[in-house]
Design a protein around this motif. Structure first.
Motif, PDB file in Angstrom:
ATOM      1  N   ARG A  77       0.829  -1.204   0.000  1.00 20.42           N
ATOM      2  CA  ARG A  77       0.000   0.000   0.000  1.00 20.42           C
ATOM      3  C   ARG A  77       0.863   1.253   0.000  1.00 20.42           C
TER       4      ARG A  77
ATOM      5  N   GLN B 232       0.419   5.312   0.082  1.00 18.61           N
ATOM      6  CA  GLN B 232      -0.012   5.431   1.472  1.00 18.61           C
ATOM      7  C   GLN B 232       1.157   5.898   2.335  1.00 18.61           C
TER       8      GLN B 232
ATOM      9  N   THR C 103       0.890   5.844   8.469  1.00 22.21           N
ATOM     10  CA  THR C 103      -0.426   5.202   8.539  1.00 22.21           C
ATOM     11  C   THR C 103      -0.279   3.704   8.760  1.00 22.21           C
TER      12      THR C 103
ATOM     13  N   GLU D 240      -1.040   1.173  12.301  1.00 23.44           N
ATOM     14  CA  GLU D 240      -1.839  -0.051  12.350  1.00 23.44           C
ATOM     15  C   GLU D 240      -1.195  -1.097  13.259  1.00 23.44           C
TER      16      GLU D 240
ATOM     17  N   ILE E 261      -9.070  -2.532   4.630  1.00 23.40           N
ATOM     18  CA  ILE E 261      -8.581  -1.328   5.302  1.00 23.40           C
ATOM     19  C   ILE E 261      -8.304  -0.236   4.274  1.00 23.40           C
ATOM     20  N   HIS E 262      -7.715  -0.633   3.142  1.00 26.63           N
ATOM     21  CA  HIS E 262      -7.371   0.327   2.098  1.00 26.63           C
ATOM     22  C   HIS E 262      -8.603   1.029   1.542  1.00 26.63           C
TER      23      HIS E 262
ATOM     24  N   GLU F 224     -11.271   1.463   3.219  1.00 25.85           N
ATOM     25  CA  GLU F 224     -11.919   2.072   4.387  1.00 25.85           C
ATOM     26  C   GLU F 224     -13.208   1.371   4.807  1.00 25.85           C
TER      27      GLU F 224
ATOM     28  N   ASN G 246     -15.305  -0.363   7.556  1.00 29.14           N
ATOM     29  CA  ASN G 246     -15.365  -0.333   9.009  1.00 29.14           C
ATOM     30  C   ASN G 246     -15.235  -1.747   9.571  1.00 29.14           C
TER      31      ASN G 246
ATOM     32  N   ALA H  90     -12.578  -3.785   9.298  1.00 29.26           N
ATOM     33  CA  ALA H  90     -12.048  -4.581   8.194  1.00 29.26           C
ATOM     34  C   ALA H  90     -11.487  -5.928   8.634  1.00 29.26           C
TER      35      ALA H  90
END
Length: 272
Positions: A172, A178, A182, A186, A228-229, A231, A233, A235
């Motif tokens: 990512r 990304q 970020t 995680e 997750i990429h 988005e 909720n 994930a």
């Protein structure tokens, strides 16, 4: 001297999760109230005792239900106790009603959280930021989690999951621009370690073979990073639920195929 209660991995898991719950209440100031925790634990244990008695006519100490309740309290956030009540019913109900060959299909706390996220996506959440960035705390979770994994023999699962999660996260960064921060954040989520060491390693819903564990961990990680990429909720929780469903369908389909194939191969016992 050995302590008999520690021989059962579930007893140790209760101690560990209780410690994290108290730490969250007294030091980390988790946004979960004592009422929510109590409602969750009471609902899980009472429902477990009731369903077990209805099924087997026996009542034992509900260790698994306590683990489920503590896991829900550590990972779920909502403004009222109602979502915790719903999650508890779904979690324990799925454990007893959704089974195949004597094993539940989904991890109870995971499927409960997934259900509430899908039902009320705007009013409930998991708790990625409330753990803070305490390296010492994350180290403690990793150490005790490693011991738990040793007890249930699921090292291949966590290694493949964390490896796959790292590689997919790095992809990512390089391919979708990304921020490295970020991706780093995680890994600094205590809930990720709870998910890794205490949820995906559930002996009832994860493969026993090394090859199966590696595939299981990798697919959960890659699917989780994809969601997750984009988005999604919850994930990782949804990823685990989907993989558990897929694993059940694979086993069920293979068993059905074997039964039909064996039936076709059976010799004709009718005399001419």
């Amino acid at each position: 001297m050995r302590f008999p209660m520690i021989r059962d991995p579930r007893s140790l898991q209760i101690i560990i999760l209780t410690f994290f719950t108290l730490l969250g209440q007294l030091y980390l100031k988790f946004q979960v109230t004592p009422l929510q925790i109590i409602v969750t634990l009471i609902t899980c244990t009472v429902l477990e005792l009731l369903l077990t008695y209805m099924k087997d006519g026996n009542i034992g100490f509900p260790k698994s239900a306590i683990i489920t309740g503590l896991s829900i309290a550590l990972l779920l956030r909502a403004d009222t106790f109602i979502p915790f009540l719903i999650v508890s019913f779904v979690a324990i109900g799925s454990k007893h009603l959704l089974q195949y060959k004597g094993n539940h299909i989904f991890n109870p706390s995971n499927i409960g959280i997934v259900a509430i996220i899908l039902l009320f996506p705007k009013t409930v959440a998991t708790a990625p930021l409330q753990w803070g960035f305490y390296v010492a705390l994350l180290f403690i979770i990793a150490i005790v989690g490693t011991y738990m994994v040793y007890k249930v023999k699921r090292f291949s699962t966590i290694l493949s999951f964390l490896g796959g999660f790292t590689v997919a996260g790095s992809a990512r960064v390089f391919f979708w621009d990304q921020s490295f921060r970020t991706i780093f954040n995680e890994f600094m989520w205590g809930g990720l370690l709870i998910f890794t060491f205490f949820m995906i390693t559930d002996p009832k819903t994860s493969p026993k073979s090394t090859k199966g564990q590696i595939s299981y961990g990798l697919v959960i990680a890659i699917l989780g990073q994809i969601m997750i990429h984009v988005e999604v909720n919850g994930a990782l929780f949804i990823s685990l639920a989907l993989i558990c469903l897929g694993r059940f369908l694979w086993i069920w389909g293979k068993d059905r195929w074997n039964r039909e194939y064996q039936t076709l191969d059976e010799p004709n016992n009718l005399t001419p």
